[in-house]
Design an enzyme around this catalytic site. Sequence first.
Site, PDB file in Angstrom:
ATOM      1  CD  GLU A  41      -3.059  -0.436   0.017  1.00  0.00           C
ATOM      2  OE1 GLU A  41      -3.111  -0.082  -1.190  1.00  0.00           O
ATOM      3  OE2 GLU A  41      -3.600  -1.455   0.452  1.00  0.00           O
ATOM      4  N   GLY A 134     -16.668   5.094  -4.001  1.00  0.00           N
ATOM      5  CA  GLY A 134     -15.911   5.730  -2.911  1.00  0.00           C
ATOM      6  C   GLY A 134     -15.612   4.782  -1.761  1.00  0.00           C
ATOM      7  CG  ASP A 184      -6.272   1.873  -7.727  1.00  0.00           C
ATOM      8  OD1 ASP A 184      -5.609   1.027  -7.101  1.00  0.00           O
ATOM      9  OD2 ASP A 184      -6.657   2.935  -7.223  1.00  0.00           O
ATOM     10  CE1 TYR A 234      -2.779   7.626  -3.099  1.00  0.00           C
ATOM     11  CE2 TYR A 234      -2.003   9.292  -4.649  1.00  0.00           C
ATOM     12  CZ  TYR A 234      -2.147   7.966  -4.287  1.00  0.00           C
ATOM     13  OH  TYR A 234      -1.650   6.978  -5.102  1.00  0.00           O
TER      14      TYR A 234
HETATM   15  C1  GLA Z   1      -5.165   4.675  -4.219  1.00  0.00           C
HETATM   16  C2  GLA Z   1      -4.389   4.977  -5.510  1.00  0.00           C
HETATM   17  C3  GLA Z   1      -3.405   3.869  -5.821  1.00  0.00           C
HETATM   18  C4  GLA Z   1      -2.531   3.537  -4.629  1.00  0.00           C
HETATM   19  C5  GLA Z   1      -3.371   3.333  -3.384  1.00  0.00           C
HETATM   20  C6  GLA Z   1      -2.541   3.128  -2.144  1.00  0.00           C
HETATM   21  O1  GLA Z   1      -5.991   3.576  -4.402  1.00  0.00           O
HETATM   22  O2  GLA Z   1      -5.296   5.127  -6.570  1.00  0.00           O
HETATM   23  O3  GLA Z   1      -2.623   4.236  -6.941  1.00  0.00           O
HETATM   24  O4  GLA Z   1      -1.549   4.512  -4.438  1.00  0.00           O
HETATM   25  O5  GLA Z   1      -4.244   4.418  -3.151  1.00  0.00           O
HETATM   26  O6  GLA Z   1      -1.805   1.954  -2.223  1.00  0.00           O
END
Ligand code: GLA
Length: 390
Positions: A41, A134, A184, A234
């Site tokens: 993560e 979400g 993702d 983030y």
């Molecule tokens: C979100 C982002 C991913 C990744 C995760 C954390 O989902 O879209 O790219 O950075 O957070 O692992």
Amino acid sequence: MAEAGAGVLVEETLQVFRDNYPGCEPTVGVAAPGRVNLIGEHTDYNEGFVLPVALPMVTVVVGCQSSNGIISLLTTAKEADEPRRLEFPVLTESNPLSPGLPCWANYVKGVIQHYRAGPLPGFKAVIASNVPLGGGLSSSASLEVAMYTFLQQICPDNGDLVEKALACQKAEHTFASMPCGIMDQFISVMGKKDHALLIDCRSLEVTPVPLTDPSLVVLITNSNVRHTLTGSEYSTRRKQCKEAADALKKETLRDVSIADLTAAESHLDAEVYCRARHVISEIKRTTDAAKALTSRDYWEFGRLMVQSHNSLRDDYEVSCPELDELVAAAMDGEGVYGSRMTGGGFGGCTVTLVDAAAVENTIQRIKDNYSGTATFYITKPSRGAHVLKL
Ligand code: GLA
């Protein structure tokens, strides 16, 4: 237990199309999955490793090409902001698309803008999803990848899957202002039935790890909370990682060892040091976990999951009380290998690896101990984006 089958979703979406576009018959249908990350993560944007699984929950797009030069989109998502139907002319070089309202359409417009072939014809499309919006299961990446897959059917590109994932990531950066990593979109494109994928986010090389043992269950628990700040936190984390790598004169944290970091501790801001410690240790945990899963050492895998959660909570500070409660409740019983928050954090879901014989008790225990109302999904690794037979 949640999760409507994709077959039902497709039937409903086709019906919505016929009701809203009388006289037109949908000729194209596509689906793209959400994801759950088992471990790794906040490593993707540090060129580290991730180990996600594509979900059976998907976003579906059905529609047909039209000859009037108009793109007409409709979403069935109840959570989407109004208007849920909108029309605009096909883009031209002198008239590019730009983000705006409604918010839900930005992901779609971003993909249209960054599509790798063209010029695109007009089309009519209905979008529907059973990925919780979400909820930290990549509903947005599944929407982007589904839309891209739809466009491939009406205006084929060269079929390069890595370029496809990168174009969808670019759509999210530029039209949704979310500076996400590649995980993702990549897993939504590349997902493989019965496998988790170990993705090297530097080389984009993929190693499939089989996940077919019937005695092993991947349980997702949705906290049903979403704290604000997610977006801004983030990008702050991204900046802190860059700050640490720059201070250590490395391209990214992928190139930094724990020994390098420890040696530089006195030159680094204390918070930046902790952020980097999470990332560097998580990259190692992820490759170790992939080895443990390959050799079916689920207790070792679970131990690494819990370490990952603790590191995300304490060093990276992206967990929240609800996720911590869910992990503690999951771990407090027999037959549970490991549990951790999954995705960006600040709400959303946990992922728990549990022996099949212990799933029911585990779910009951979480329900009894969680202060909120959780939703549960027992999931099977599924395939990536695909075309539907209508
Ligand atoms: C979100 C982002 C991913 C990744 C995760 C954390 O989902 O879209 O790219 O950075 O957070 O692992």
